[in-house]
Motif scaffolding. Structure first.
Motif, short mmCIF file in Angstrom:
data_model
loop_
_atom_site.label_atom_id
_atom_site.label_comp_id
_atom_site.label_asym_id
_atom_site.label_seq_id
_atom_site.Cartn_x
_atom_site.Cartn_y
_atom_site.Cartn_z
N LEU A 145 0.83 -1.19 0.00
CA LEU A 145 0.00 0.00 0.00
C LEU A 145 0.86 1.24 0.00
O LEU A 145 2.01 1.22 0.45
CB LEU A 145 -0.99 0.02 1.16
N THR A 146 0.29 2.29 -0.57
CA THR A 146 0.89 3.61 -0.51
C THR A 146 0.04 4.43 0.43
O THR A 146 -1.18 4.53 0.24
CB THR A 146 0.94 4.27 -1.90
N PHE A 147 0.67 4.95 1.48
CA PHE A 147 -0.03 5.73 2.49
C PHE A 147 0.92 6.81 2.96
O PHE A 147 2.07 6.51 3.29
CB PHE A 147 -0.47 4.83 3.64
N ARG A 148 0.45 8.05 2.96
CA ARG A 148 1.29 9.19 3.33
C ARG A 148 2.58 9.22 2.51
O ARG A 148 3.68 9.34 3.04
CB ARG A 148 1.59 9.18 4.82
N GLU A 149 2.40 9.05 1.21
CA GLU A 149 3.49 9.16 0.23
C GLU A 149 4.56 8.07 0.34
O GLU A 149 5.59 8.15 -0.31
CB GLU A 149 4.17 10.54 0.31
N ALA A 150 4.34 7.06 1.15
CA ALA A 150 5.32 5.97 1.27
C ALA A 150 4.67 4.67 0.79
O ALA A 150 3.55 4.35 1.16
CB ALA A 150 5.78 5.82 2.71
N ARG A 151 5.41 3.93 -0.04
CA ARG A 151 4.92 2.63 -0.50
C ARG A 151 5.50 1.55 0.40
O ARG A 151 6.71 1.46 0.56
CB ARG A 151 5.32 2.40 -1.95
N ARG A 152 4.62 0.73 0.97
CA ARG A 152 5.03 -0.32 1.91
C ARG A 152 4.56 -1.68 1.44
O ARG A 152 3.39 -1.84 1.11
CB ARG A 152 4.41 -0.07 3.29
N PRO A 153 5.42 -2.68 1.47
CA PRO A 153 4.98 -4.05 1.19
C PRO A 153 4.24 -4.60 2.41
O PRO A 153 4.60 -4.31 3.55
CB PRO A 153 6.28 -4.81 0.95
N LEU A 154 3.19 -5.38 2.16
CA LEU A 154 2.44 -5.98 3.26
C LEU A 154 2.61 -7.48 3.34
O LEU A 154 2.73 -8.04 4.42
CB LEU A 154 0.94 -5.65 3.13
N GLY A 155 2.57 -8.16 2.21
CA GLY A 155 2.69 -9.61 2.26
C GLY A 155 2.53 -10.24 0.90
O GLY A 155 2.23 -9.57 -0.09
N ARG A 156 2.72 -11.55 0.88
CA ARG A 156 2.67 -12.34 -0.36
C ARG A 156 1.42 -13.19 -0.38
O ARG A 156 1.06 -13.81 0.63
CB ARG A 156 3.90 -13.23 -0.43
N LEU A 157 0.75 -13.23 -1.53
CA LEU A 157 -0.43 -14.05 -1.74
C LEU A 157 -0.10 -15.20 -2.66
O LEU A 157 0.62 -15.03 -3.63
CB LEU A 157 -1.54 -13.24 -2.42
N GLU A 158 -0.66 -16.35 -2.36
CA GLU A 158 -0.52 -17.51 -3.24
C GLU A 158 -1.89 -18.16 -3.36
O GLU A 158 -2.50 -18.52 -2.36
CB GLU A 158 0.47 -18.54 -2.66
N LEU A 159 -2.38 -18.28 -4.59
CA LEU A 159 -3.63 -18.97 -4.85
C LEU A 159 -3.34 -20.17 -5.73
O LEU A 159 -2.68 -20.04 -6.74
CB LEU A 159 -4.62 -18.07 -5.59
N ALA A 160 -3.83 -21.31 -5.33
CA ALA A 160 -3.58 -22.51 -6.11
C ALA A 160 -4.88 -23.20 -6.52
O ALA A 160 -4.84 -24.24 -7.14
CB ALA A 160 -2.71 -23.49 -5.32
N ARG A 161 -6.01 -22.61 -6.17
CA ARG A 161 -7.30 -23.21 -6.51
C ARG A 161 -7.64 -22.90 -7.96
O ARG A 161 -7.70 -21.73 -8.36
CB ARG A 161 -8.37 -22.63 -5.58
#
Length: 165
Positions: free
Chosen positions: A80-96
């Motif tokens: 997400l980008t919040f207050r002009e800073a881009r931050r990684p949150l996590g990794r998603l994996e879908l296998a269905r």
């Protein structure tokens, strides 16, 4: 015997060039992705180390082509980008597996969950969720699809604004 083998190579190359794989690749490039929803849910529990924040994500995939696809999986990074800073949150994996009809749309839904320790490390996400500010969610990854037995991988990049942006 070796001379015969070399005669087969041009025939095989021509067959691959005329194969439907090029049509499927072009159809796959026409797929459109949209991060339809990001629904954060802060789940406070006692003791605090049992608290979690869960992000429910809905990714819509639109197929304007006449080629049906079978989605085999998705792997991507949410940030997400919040207050002009881009931050990684996590990794998603879908296998269905998911069917993506020709001329249709399909939805992939998943949840990304953080523990109390993750909450402390990702405090920016909590601020974004609770402050009513504005920002943007980002999802970047790879979609794995199959068209009539031909596997393809496609890059996915989508953004969804939140708040008063």
């Amino acid at each position: 015997m070796a001379a015969r083998a070399w005669r087969v190579v041009p025939v095989l190359a021509a067959a691959v060039a005329c194969s439907p794989i090029q049509e499927y690749q072009a159809a796959a490039r026409s797929l459109r992705f949209r991060l339809a929803r990001v629904e954060p849910d802060l789940r406070v529990a006692l003791p605090l180390d049992r608290s979690r924040i869960v992000f429910r994500l809905v990714l819509e995939v639109e197929n304007p082509s006449q080629v049906p696809f079978r989605v085999l999986g998705f792997g991507g990074d949410l940030g997400l980008t919040f207050r002009e800073a881009r931050r990684p949150l996590g990794r998603l994996e879908l296998a269905r597996p998911l069917e993506l009809p020709a001329g249709g749309t399909a939805r992939m839904e998943t949840e990304l969950s953080f523990t109390y320790q993750d909450l402390r490390d990702n405090w920016t996400a909590i601020q974004a969720v609770t402050s009513g500010g504005s920002g943007a969610w980002h999802l970047d990854g790879q979609l794995k699809v199959d068209a009539f037995g031909f596997p393809l991988q496609l890059p996915v990049r989508t953004t969804r604004d939140f708040g008063g942006r």
